[in-house]
Design a protein around this motif. Structure first.
Motif, short mmCIF file in Angstrom:
data_model
loop_
_atom_site.label_atom_id
_atom_site.label_comp_id
_atom_site.label_asym_id
_atom_site.label_seq_id
_atom_site.Cartn_x
_atom_site.Cartn_y
_atom_site.Cartn_z
N GLY A 80 49.79 40.03 34.40
CA GLY A 80 49.05 41.00 35.21
C GLY A 80 49.00 40.75 36.74
O GLY A 80 49.01 42.26 37.05
N GLU A 81 49.43 39.81 37.09
CA GLU A 81 49.09 39.79 38.68
C GLU A 81 50.85 40.05 39.07
O GLU A 81 50.92 41.66 39.46
CB GLU A 81 50.85 38.13 38.84
N PRO B 119 37.28 48.89 32.15
CA PRO B 119 37.97 47.69 32.22
C PRO B 119 39.16 47.08 32.04
O PRO B 119 40.54 48.07 31.49
CB PRO B 119 37.30 47.96 30.23
N VAL B 120 39.77 46.25 32.76
CA VAL B 120 41.02 46.28 33.10
C VAL B 120 40.19 44.22 32.25
O VAL B 120 39.34 43.53 32.24
CB VAL B 120 41.42 45.77 34.45
N LEU C 39 42.39 42.01 37.43
CA LEU C 39 42.09 41.75 38.77
C LEU C 39 42.43 40.86 39.75
O LEU C 39 42.29 40.88 40.82
CB LEU C 39 40.53 42.21 38.07
N ALA C 40 42.16 39.32 39.07
CA ALA C 40 42.51 38.71 39.94
C ALA C 40 44.18 38.53 40.58
O ALA C 40 44.35 38.40 42.08
CB ALA C 40 42.80 37.09 38.93
N GLY C 41 44.83 39.43 40.03
CA GLY C 41 46.23 39.34 40.70
C GLY C 41 46.04 40.97 42.05
O GLY C 41 46.66 40.65 42.77
N ALA C 42 44.80 41.63 41.17
CA ALA C 42 45.11 43.37 42.64
C ALA C 42 44.33 42.34 43.70
O ALA C 42 44.79 42.59 44.45
CB ALA C 42 43.98 43.89 41.85
N GLU C 43 43.39 41.10 43.49
CA GLU C 43 42.43 40.87 44.24
C GLU C 43 43.61 39.89 45.48
O GLU C 43 43.36 39.96 46.93
CB GLU C 43 41.47 40.22 44.52
N LYS C 44 44.78 39.84 45.24
CA LYS C 44 45.31 39.38 46.31
C LYS C 44 46.20 39.92 47.53
O LYS C 44 46.69 40.24 48.46
CB LYS C 44 46.71 38.99 45.66
N TYR C 45 45.93 41.59 46.59
CA TYR C 45 46.85 42.71 48.08
C TYR C 45 45.50 43.83 48.09
O TYR C 45 45.11 44.45 49.30
CB TYR C 45 47.61 43.75 46.60
N ILE C 46 44.19 43.91 47.20
CA ILE C 46 42.96 44.26 47.71
C ILE C 46 42.04 43.86 47.74
O ILE C 46 41.47 43.03 46.79
CB ILE C 46 43.10 46.14 46.87
#
Lengths: 324, 481
Positions: free
Chosen positions: A201-202, A243-244, A249-256
């Motif tokens: 995911g990350e 849906p993801v 989502l946890a990975g995405a939230e590191k960037y956005i």
């Protein structure tokens, strides 16, 4: 000196003959590529199914692989999945424009994905399959970011067989048996069985968001134009958060910052001609957080997930338009 | 400008047409302009570095030629060394040494904020500085006379076919050729084109395709184990060979069209029966550079055995560092140094063992075993060469024989079944040609055949390149060095 002149003449004569045969070879193989290989590709099949439609579609889904693998039109009456891998709003705009400005009957609604990466600057130059897009997007538009590679892009647009010989091999092996139904291509993998889901995911999130601007100006502009175009034509717009997995989502939230992102998105919607009036927002982003078996990988639904989401969606869509 | 770009497809024929059209005495001007244009299509301002290197070495050469004694000569040689190696150090190694120093002082719990230069590595800097340095050393050694024509010397340093990735030419081979008059020679030109064609086949059909799978596996090594990692390592071994040998062949072929002979850079290295032989067949222009300008000055093998082994090891460590400012390259070089030293130290034992097991009585099998072992030792080294850090390299080595990977998708490493088959078949085809080349002179073989055999073969290779090549204008791996 005379001898040198003579060898020059022989050389250029032979080079011209060779050039002629190479051009002929490319012409023939290119024609065969369009005749044999293209119809077997996912976009080739999707296009054919759309062109051969019997009657009109009530709703057409546009977007990238999230939509392509996430909407199964068999569970949404009168729908068609017109998404394609890597498609961005820039491309979708021209597709929607062609459909809505054609003489035929228009759909009652269009649906677009509004995922966290939908406006990302990493996507804007991602223009594959130029030979396919040329029927929607003017060539000058397709190469607007690549002035230096214009000649190469021209070749990819009009002589796509160059470098695509593996398509013939696939045909021979009959290995490209992608099943496409109403534009939908099912994925079969099961994310629940994947090793190290967190890392996957990350990695996927990093691919989407690292070194990227959250909102690319051009994509924002084209997105707004899609909305305006639809509303001018009296076509309903559904915006869907696909849906993801929670790992993605946890990975995405590191960037956005997702909250800020969607606040900015609301701002974009409010600046459209009708200020977003009548637009339906459907949020399924965390719908399958606890059901990784509905996903194929960290951010794509498999056939089970697509079925479940499509059933949900049909109910929501029917609240706004009738599906025949 | 990349050889595998449309830009080059326009640039090269234009240069060739002009070359044979203008009077012979102006050709060096044309080639010099073309070479600088070729280089400046990357980052124009870095052409200044080549010009500076050229000016310094030209001046040093002239001064050494005019010098009355050895000490005076030494002064100018030293100036050339300081400038060229200083350039290399600043642009290529400064950040690496700065970071390494920080790691070192960290061991003693000392504070050190590494200084980082924000400089882009100039393409081909290691190649042209080495080529230019070889000139000043040769003038110093009086092996050649200094070149007094600045334009010709500038062309020697910047000659576009071999400017960015070699072969690293010696002045005594290349400089005199720039004064020769070459007429339009049909055979030479068509031979040059055939060499280029084969080079393009290696680069766009094999190297760039294999590169996709290698990137997939080596870019995410922890997602793979077992057979795919082994396969990716084999693929990289062929990718790097085809990428670099492909570049060299295009360089050699394009120079040959104009009349210039560049040195061979590769001789089917994966048919080597020992690591020592491998280095006589791989990147020959660099190996011979290190032999002539580092190994022999260190004493070569005319010293005590322990010193000889030390010399060998040092040369390979430096060679590793030449390739890149990263510990992985140093380890790669060191590994080859260990292989060579190990092969010398164990020679008698190995020979006895071969006799005992009777392998020496079946020479063909013996040769095959030697080739097999050499290839795998080299492939092991490539793991360090390809990975971004030592941890990834170690992960691959420790997982290459573990875990059964049954997923066909992982096995193909992002390839479709068709792409996988094309990749395997193209390697097989190349090695079959190489095998033929080990026994016959393939160009002679072709020239003795009728046009009804030759032409279809050329057209088929051209068709294969057009259909199965990867035309994404992928950089050549060795450009980064």
């Amino acid at each position: 000196m005379k001898n040198t002149e003579n060898t020059k003449y022989v050389f250029f004569k032979k080079a011209a003959v060779l050039g002629f045969f190479v051009a002929l070879f490319l012409l023939v193989s290119n024609a065969l590529y369009f005749a044999w290989v293209v119809p077997e590709t996912v976009i080739g099949k999707t296009d054919k199914q759309f062109e051969d439609r019997d009657g009109n579609f009530d709703i057409i889904f546009f977007g990238d692989s999230h939509v392509l693998s996430g909407i199964d039109p068999q569970y949404i009456n009168g729908s068609f999945n017109f998404a394609s891998t890597g498609e961005n709003y820039f491309q979708t705009y021209y597709k929607v424009k062609k459909i809505l400005e054609s003489d035929g009957e228009k759909p009652k609604a269009i649906a677009l994905s509004i995922d966290l990466h939908s406006f990302s600057s990493t996507r804007v130059k991602d223009f594959g399959n130029l030979w396919y897009w040329k029927k929607y997007v003017p060539f000058e538009e397709m190469v607007r970011f690549e002035e230096e590679n214009k000649t190469q892009r021209w070749m990819q647009t009009y002589v796509p067989v160059i470098g695509k010989g593996t398509g013939f091999v696939e045909l021979f092996l009959q290995s490209n048996k992608a099943n496409v139904t109403l534009g939908y291509r099912a994925l079969n993998e099961d994310f629940e069985k994947a090793e190290n889901r967190k890392k996957t995911g990350e990695k996927r999130a990093r691919f989407h968001f690292r070194n990227a601007e959250d909102f690319d100006e051009l994509l924002v502009e084209k997105f707004s134009k899609i909305i305006d175009l639809a509303q001018e034509n009296g076509v309903e717009v559904f915006l869907i958060k696909f849906p993801v997995s929670k790992e993605y989502l946890a990975g995405a939230e590191k960037y956005i910052d997702a909250e800020k992102y969607y606040a900015n998105f609301d701002d974009i919607i409010s600046k459209t001609k009708k200020k977003g009036e009548g637009i339906q927002m459907l949020d399924y982003q965390d719908e399958f957080f606890d059901n990784p078996g509905y996903l194929s990988d960290s951010d794509h639904l498999n056939y089970r997930g697509a079925k479940a989401l499509s059933i949900f969606l049909e109910k929501e869509i029917e609240k706004v338009i009738s599906l025949d | 400008m990349l050889f595998n770009s449309i830009q080059f497809l326009i640039f090269f024929p234009t240069v060739i047409l002009l070359y044979f059209w203008i009077p012979y005495r102006y050709r060096w001007i044309l080639l010099l302009i073309a070479s600088y244009y070729f280089y400046m299509s990357w980052k124009p301002e870095y052409a200044v570095l080549i010009l500076l290197s050229t000016a310094v070495d030209y001046y040093a050469g002239i001064k050494m030629g005019d010098a009355k004694d050895k000490n005076e000569k030494k002064k100018y040689l030293f100036a050339s060394f300081v400038f060229n190696l200083g350039l290399l150090f600043t642009f290529k190694y400064f950040n690496f040494f700065s970071d390494s120093f920080r790691l070192f002082v960290d061991q003693f719990s000392l504070q050190f904020d590494p200084i980082h230069l924000k400089l882009l590595l100039p393409v081909g800097i290691s190649f042209y500085t080495f080529q230019s340095l070889s000139y000043t050393i040769d003038v110093y050694r009086e092996r050649i006379k200094p070149e007094r024509h600045f334009g010709i010397f500038a062309l020697y340093v910047s000659f576009f076919p071999q400017l960015v990735a070699g072969p690293i030419e010696r002045a005594d081979n290349l400089l005199p050729q720039f004064r020769k008059k070459f007429d339009f020679d049909y055979k030479r030109i068509t031979d040059g084109l055939k060499i280029m064609l084969w080079g393009f086949f290696l680069k766009v059909v094999i190297a760039d395709r294999l590169g996709m799978a290698v990137e997939q596996a080596y870019g995410n090594p922890e997602q793979y184990s077992g057979l795919p990692l082994l396969l990716a390592t084999y693929f990289f071994s062929f990718q790097i060979y085809c990428d670099f040998a492909g570049y060299s062949l295009i360089a050699i072929g394009s120079a040959q069209i104009m009349g210039y002979n560049l040195m061979d850079n590769f001789r089917r290295p994966y048919f080597s029966k020992s690591i020592a032989e491998f280095w006589k067949r791989w990147h020959i222009s660099l190996s011979t550079w290190f032999r002539d300008y580092l190994y022999i000055p260190l004493g070569g093998n005319r010293v005590a055995k322990s010193r000889w082994l030390f010399n060998l090891f040092v040369v390979f460590l430096v060679s590793g560092l030449w390739h890149g400012a990263n510990w992985n390259f140093v380890i790669w070089g060191g590994l080859h140094g260990i292989y060579l030293v190990g092969s010398i130290v164990t020679e008698n034992i190995r020979n006895s063992f071969v006799k005992i097991i009777g392998l020496s009585k079946i020479p063909k099998v013996h040769s095959f075993v030697k080739i097999f072992i050499t290839f795998h030792l080299v492939a092991l080294g490539w793991i360090f060469f390809r990975t971004d850090n030592v941890a990834d390299a170690w992960y691959i080595i420790s997982h290459i024989f573990s875990g059964a990977e049954l997923s066909i998708e992982r096995f193909y490493m992002g390839f479709s079944q068709a792409e996988f088959i094309v990749a395997i078949l193209s390697i097989f085809f190349m090695e079959s040609v190489h095998l033929m080349q080990e026994h016959i002179k393939i160009r002679k073989f072709f020239s003795e055949r009728s046009i009804f055999f030759r032409y279809p073969v050329y057209i088929i290779i051209l068709a294969v390149i057009l259909l199965f090549g990867v035309f994404e204008e992928t950089d050549f791996i060795y450009f980064q060095f």
